[in-house]
Motif scaffolding. Sequence first.
Motif, mmCIF file in Angstrom:
data_model
loop_
_atom_site.group_PDB
_atom_site.id
_atom_site.type_symbol
_atom_site.label_atom_id
_atom_site.label_comp_id
_atom_site.label_asym_id
_atom_site.label_seq_id
_atom_site.Cartn_x
_atom_site.Cartn_y
_atom_site.Cartn_z
ATOM 1 N N HIS A 133 0.816 -1.218 0.000
ATOM 2 C CA HIS A 133 0.000 0.000 0.000
ATOM 3 C C HIS A 133 0.848 1.266 0.000
ATOM 4 O O HIS A 133 0.312 2.366 0.106
ATOM 5 C CB HIS A 133 -0.910 0.014 1.231
ATOM 6 N N VAL A 134 2.169 1.119 -0.081
ATOM 7 C CA VAL A 134 3.076 2.264 -0.018
ATOM 8 C C VAL A 134 3.612 2.563 -1.408
ATOM 9 O O VAL A 134 3.936 1.644 -2.175
ATOM 10 C CB VAL A 134 4.244 1.972 0.960
ATOM 11 N N ALA A 135 3.707 3.835 -1.745
ATOM 12 C CA ALA A 135 4.260 4.225 -3.038
ATOM 13 C C ALA A 135 5.677 3.678 -3.191
ATOM 14 O O ALA A 135 6.453 3.701 -2.231
ATOM 15 C CB ALA A 135 4.271 5.747 -3.160
ATOM 16 N N PRO A 136 6.033 3.178 -4.380
ATOM 17 C CA PRO A 136 7.361 2.583 -4.569
ATOM 18 C C PRO A 136 8.511 3.488 -4.148
ATOM 19 O O PRO A 136 9.517 3.010 -3.624
ATOM 20 C CB PRO A 136 7.400 2.300 -6.076
ATOM 21 N N SER A 137 8.375 4.797 -4.344
ATOM 22 C CA SER A 137 9.461 5.714 -4.004
ATOM 23 C C SER A 137 9.683 5.848 -2.510
ATOM 24 O O SER A 137 10.713 6.385 -2.079
ATOM 25 C CB SER A 137 9.163 7.103 -4.583
ATOM 26 N N ARG A 138 8.745 5.351 -1.687
ATOM 27 C CA ARG A 138 8.866 5.465 -0.232
ATOM 28 C C ARG A 138 8.963 4.111 0.455
ATOM 29 O O ARG A 138 8.963 4.038 1.690
ATOM 30 C CB ARG A 138 7.662 6.231 0.338
ATOM 31 N N ARG A 139 9.046 3.046 -0.304
ATOM 32 C CA ARG A 139 9.038 1.717 0.309
ATOM 33 C C ARG A 139 10.311 1.436 1.093
ATOM 34 O O ARG A 139 10.281 0.681 2.064
ATOM 35 C CB ARG A 139 8.824 0.645 -0.768
ATOM 36 N N GLY A 140 11.423 2.009 0.689
ATOM 37 C CA GLY A 140 12.654 1.788 1.429
ATOM 38 C C GLY A 140 12.552 2.321 2.851
ATOM 39 O O GLY A 140 12.829 1.604 3.819
ATOM 40 N N PHE A 141 12.114 3.569 2.972
ATOM 41 C CA PHE A 141 12.002 4.166 4.298
ATOM 42 C C PHE A 141 10.909 3.488 5.124
ATOM 43 O O PHE A 141 11.089 3.223 6.322
ATOM 44 C CB PHE A 141 11.707 5.658 4.180
ATOM 45 N N ALA A 142 9.758 3.182 4.476
ATOM 46 C CA ALA A 142 8.671 2.523 5.202
ATOM 47 C C ALA A 142 9.090 1.143 5.688
ATOM 48 O O ALA A 142 8.803 0.748 6.824
ATOM 49 C CB ALA A 142 7.435 2.415 4.309
ATOM 50 N N GLY A 143 9.786 0.387 4.822
ATOM 51 C CA GLY A 143 10.286 -0.919 5.244
ATOM 52 C C GLY A 143 11.276 -0.807 6.384
ATOM 53 O O GLY A 143 11.259 -1.590 7.331
ATOM 54 N N GLY A 144 12.147 0.209 6.305
ATOM 55 C CA GLY A 144 13.090 0.428 7.400
ATOM 56 C C GLY A 144 12.389 0.720 8.706
ATOM 57 O O GLY A 144 12.781 0.213 9.762
ATOM 58 N N ALA A 145 11.325 1.532 8.640
ATOM 59 C CA ALA A 145 10.577 1.856 9.856
ATOM 60 C C ALA A 145 9.924 0.611 10.444
ATOM 61 O O ALA A 145 9.895 0.430 11.672
ATOM 62 C CB ALA A 145 9.510 2.909 9.540
ATOM 63 N N ILE A 146 9.419 -0.273 9.588
ATOM 64 C CA ILE A 146 8.795 -1.503 10.074
ATOM 65 C C ILE A 146 9.814 -2.372 10.807
ATOM 66 O O ILE A 146 9.555 -2.880 11.904
ATOM 67 C CB ILE A 146 8.157 -2.278 8.900
ATOM 68 N N PHE A 147 10.983 -2.521 10.222
ATOM 69 C CA PHE A 147 11.977 -3.416 10.818
ATOM 70 C C PHE A 147 12.788 -2.756 11.930
ATOM 71 O O PHE A 147 13.627 -3.413 12.552
ATOM 72 C CB PHE A 147 12.889 -3.969 9.723
ATOM 73 N N THR A 148 12.523 -1.478 12.205
ATOM 74 C CA THR A 148 13.137 -0.849 13.371
ATOM 75 C C THR A 148 12.703 -1.550 14.652
ATOM 76 O O THR A 148 13.425 -1.524 15.662
ATOM 77 C CB THR A 148 12.744 0.646 13.434
ATOM 78 N N GLY A 149 11.543 -2.199 14.618
ATOM 79 C CA GLY A 149 11.078 -2.950 15.779
ATOM 80 C C GLY A 149 12.082 -3.991 16.241
ATOM 81 O O GLY A 149 12.233 -4.236 17.448
ATOM 82 N N ILE A 150 12.790 -4.611 15.288
ATOM 83 C CA ILE A 150 13.807 -5.598 15.650
ATOM 84 C C ILE A 150 14.913 -4.927 16.457
ATOM 85 O O ILE A 150 15.356 -5.433 17.489
ATOM 86 C CB ILE A 150 14.385 -6.268 14.390
ATOM 87 N N GLY A 151 15.360 -3.766 15.969
ATOM 88 C CA GLY A 151 16.412 -3.043 16.672
ATOM 89 C C GLY A 151 15.988 -2.602 18.058
ATOM 90 O O GLY A 151 16.771 -2.668 19.012
#
Length: 399
Positions: free
Chosen positions: A135-153
């Motif tokens: 559901h995220v625009a391709p140009s923002r998927r990198g940052f959105a994916g990073g925010a999702i996986f910040t939970g691991i950190g």
Amino acid sequence: MRYAVSNQPEGATFQVWRGVLAGASASLVGIGLARFAYTPLLPAIIGAHWFPASTAAYLGAANLGGYLVGALSAGALVRHARPATVLRAMMLLATIAFIACAFPVSFAWFFVWRLASGISGGALMVLAAPTILAHVAPSRRGFAGGAIFTGIGLGIAASGTIVPLLLREGLRQTWLGLAAVSLLLTVIAWNGWPAQDAPSSPVNEQPKAKSPPAPALRALFAEYGLNAVGLVPHMIFLVDYVARGLGKGVDAGAQYWVLYGLGAIAGPLLSGHLADRAGFGRALRVALVLQLVAVVLPVIASGAALLMVSSVVVGAFTPGIVPLVLGRVNELLAHHPAAQKRAWRTATTSFAVMQAASAYGLSFLFSHSGGDYRLLFAIGAAALGVAFVVDVVAVARSK
């Protein structure tokens, strides 16, 4: 950013920021807490005589085994229920597992619930991010994916900070405290999941799309598995290397683990931002080189400054490599959206298998090499070097 979802009540929209928050909560519960919180709990479990040291080690491995089961079974689960339903159920399963582990009824009881926590983590890793990123625009998927996986950190950082504080109240109270945090995050994420898959974009409707790049995908799966091997020496042996190998003591080892955790918090966001600017393929190669340098540092030097750099960089890419590989999968299969989730499951399985195998293999080598820590880091660096070569060759052949 808002995207309309057709089968929701009239006027309802899917809010991407809520989806990203739900995804971050899922990665924090399923991986950050369910896996990494066990590391500082292990000495307390042994010290409280819940289980002997040899048995407690097997309980730690149960989570890795469950992770593999969860990654493999995620596809079957979403064939029988909506992704949102499965994601909610997996977060609840992790919460129940925390509660169950507060009561050491028997080895079998504890093993089953550690296995269950791993299953939830594997399924959440496979399903959460793709469900949101569609559901995220391709140009923002990198940052959105990073925010999702910040939970691991955040979970890694919590394992070195919050868990020791909870242990002051007692071991059982610590498990129940983790359950309370998990339940809170489950409630926060509950309504953040999209009600249905994102609508197909025009590029996905092309009748004569290219066939999926199978060689490039196979190379990516191999790289991700080799990357897991490169991360294991720090994940398992960093604290022990500082504490016993360098003779600096447990407190010093814990300080390096905190640095590792701080890197893990920032890593996904930084790698996602890099991917949005340079593309996932280039960002992945940069990540492999940086990890190679960081993992080889303990082999060639033992100074505090270089070890700090090594801890932070490897910590950053422990979760930071995940959005890069997921984004690269989506790039390679841009014309085949139906295959993206299946490919991501395969990539996650490759990582899980190599992580578990290398953890046992390096532990065996460590015990049979007289405690040679540098050998372990050298093997990790070599694996990352091979991964980089595989990537370069794959890119050259695709031109």
